[in-house]
Design an enzyme around this catalytic site. Sequence first.
Site, PDB file in Angstrom:
ATOM      1  CD  GLU A 150      -1.890   2.394   1.320  1.00 19.18           C
ATOM      2  OE1 GLU A 150      -2.656   3.228   0.823  1.00 19.18           O
ATOM      3  OE2 GLU A 150      -0.912   2.721   2.035  1.00 19.18           O
ATOM      4  CG  ASP A 151       3.093   4.688   1.730  1.00 18.77           C
ATOM      5  OD1 ASP A 151       3.471   5.034   0.590  1.00 18.77           O
ATOM      6  OD2 ASP A 151       3.045   5.479   2.695  1.00 18.77           O
ATOM      7  CG  HIS A 186      -3.132   2.771   5.835  1.00 18.24           C
ATOM      8  ND1 HIS A 186      -4.329   3.320   6.249  1.00 18.24           N
ATOM      9  CD2 HIS A 186      -3.113   2.932   4.497  1.00 18.24           C
ATOM     10  CE1 HIS A 186      -4.997   3.770   5.200  1.00 18.24           C
ATOM     11  NE2 HIS A 186      -4.266   3.563   4.123  1.00 18.24           N
ATOM     12  CB  ILE A 245       5.480   3.565   5.773  1.00 14.85           C
ATOM     13  CG1 ILE A 245       5.831   3.509   4.274  1.00 14.85           C
ATOM     14  CG2 ILE A 245       4.705   2.326   6.195  1.00 14.85           C
ATOM     15  CD1 ILE A 245       6.711   2.325   3.891  1.00 14.85           C
ATOM     16  CG  HIS A 290      -5.450   1.147  10.363  1.00 13.46           C
ATOM     17  ND1 HIS A 290      -5.724   2.382  10.903  1.00 13.46           N
ATOM     18  CD2 HIS A 290      -4.993   1.397   9.107  1.00 13.46           C
ATOM     19  CE1 HIS A 290      -5.449   3.325  10.018  1.00 13.46           C
ATOM     20  NE2 HIS A 290      -5.000   2.754   8.920  1.00 13.46           N
ATOM     21  CG  ASN A 333      -4.849   7.266   4.181  1.00 12.85           C
ATOM     22  OD1 ASN A 333      -3.764   7.084   3.623  1.00 12.85           O
ATOM     23  ND2 ASN A 333      -5.987   6.827   3.663  1.00 12.85           N
ATOM     24  CG  ASN A 390      -5.231   8.511   0.689  1.00 12.08           C
ATOM     25  OD1 ASN A 390      -4.119   8.010   0.786  1.00 12.08           O
ATOM     26  ND2 ASN A 390      -6.322   7.777   0.544  1.00 12.08           N
ATOM     27  CG  ASP A 432      -3.892   5.543  -1.886  1.00  9.80           C
ATOM     28  OD1 ASP A 432      -3.408   5.918  -0.812  1.00  9.80           O
ATOM     29  OD2 ASP A 432      -4.626   4.537  -1.996  1.00  9.80           O
ATOM     30  CG  ASN A 433       0.211   6.219  -0.059  1.00  8.31           C
ATOM     31  OD1 ASN A 433      -0.052   6.858   0.956  1.00  8.31           O
ATOM     32  ND2 ASN A 433      -0.075   4.931  -0.178  1.00  8.31           N
TER      33      ASN A 433
END
Length: 329
Positions: free
Chosen positions: A28-29, A88, A90, A108, A141, A197, A242-243
């Site tokens: 995700e990141d 999530h 970082i 989370h 987030n 986000n 998103d990131n």
Amino acid sequence: MEIMLASREIPVKHLSCHYLQNIEYGAEDITILKDGLAFMSTGLKFPGLHSFSDEPGKMYVLDLLHPKPTPVELQISGELDLSSFNPHGISAYTDEADDSVYLFVVNHPHHNSQVEIFRYVEEDTLVHIKTITHPLLHSVNDIVAVGVESFYATNDRYFHSDALLLITVFLDLTWCDVVFYSPHEVRVVADGLRSPNGINISPDKRYIYVSDIMDHDIDVFERQEGEQLRYIKSVAVGSLCDNIEVDHKTGDVWLGCHPNAMKLSSYDPEDPPGSEVLRIKNIHSKQPVVSMEYADDGHVLMGSSVAAPYEGKLLIGSVFHKALYCLLK
């Protein structure tokens, strides 16, 4: 459903890429140190989004200076419940006093919200230093570290109930915020955001970039004395980004985006969510240039969430699918 870009289809635009080994449940990141070490958070379970695994999340490290970069799982030592680890956003911070590397991870467990601080030691170990919780850090987030124990964080929702969240989306309520945390003080430093986000910082540390994902834009803030943020402008990107990662040499802003959020939330393997990587050049000029650098219809990569550049290479991560190692032309 304009917010979700539900009718949007994008052309395919590929780079020379291959899948990264060992990454099967998303990355995700991703963030990359100046020396080419990349950290990745994997296995996110997020309300309303698909997941291919019930296993706890993991952290990986990848050396981009190696001829064949391969993600290696990071061993985590210290007092942290790994059975509920759900990483999530970082951020990495290098302490200039002694070159120690600290990794900040949004976690989370049981759908709560907290920030873990680790120190990176040896080749494959994270030593857990502390867990940070605070009422203002209620729905974190992403984060960007600005000290060994201080960071900015985005809260991506005001309500935790999905029904109330939908109401805030449909009523267009801008109730979310960015929070500054240090051991001495915690406060809201930017508010009036729809759904902040990804967050990151310019190479000169003067500016903070925030992706307001439902607004389809990147907000630019200037850091003020006392760590307050002053809003400068928004750059429209036309996608749900998103990131955010920033090229430490050029200052270009790289975004992992969701071209169609409806496909992401109502996951259908027959019509999978696509992936889109955007780059913003000259973000501080009067005419920033937004370009699509990679796009896929979901048959190679579903749900891209981050694009991290390094010396002509690009790592593209996803919320729940795989991750790509690409060469930039």
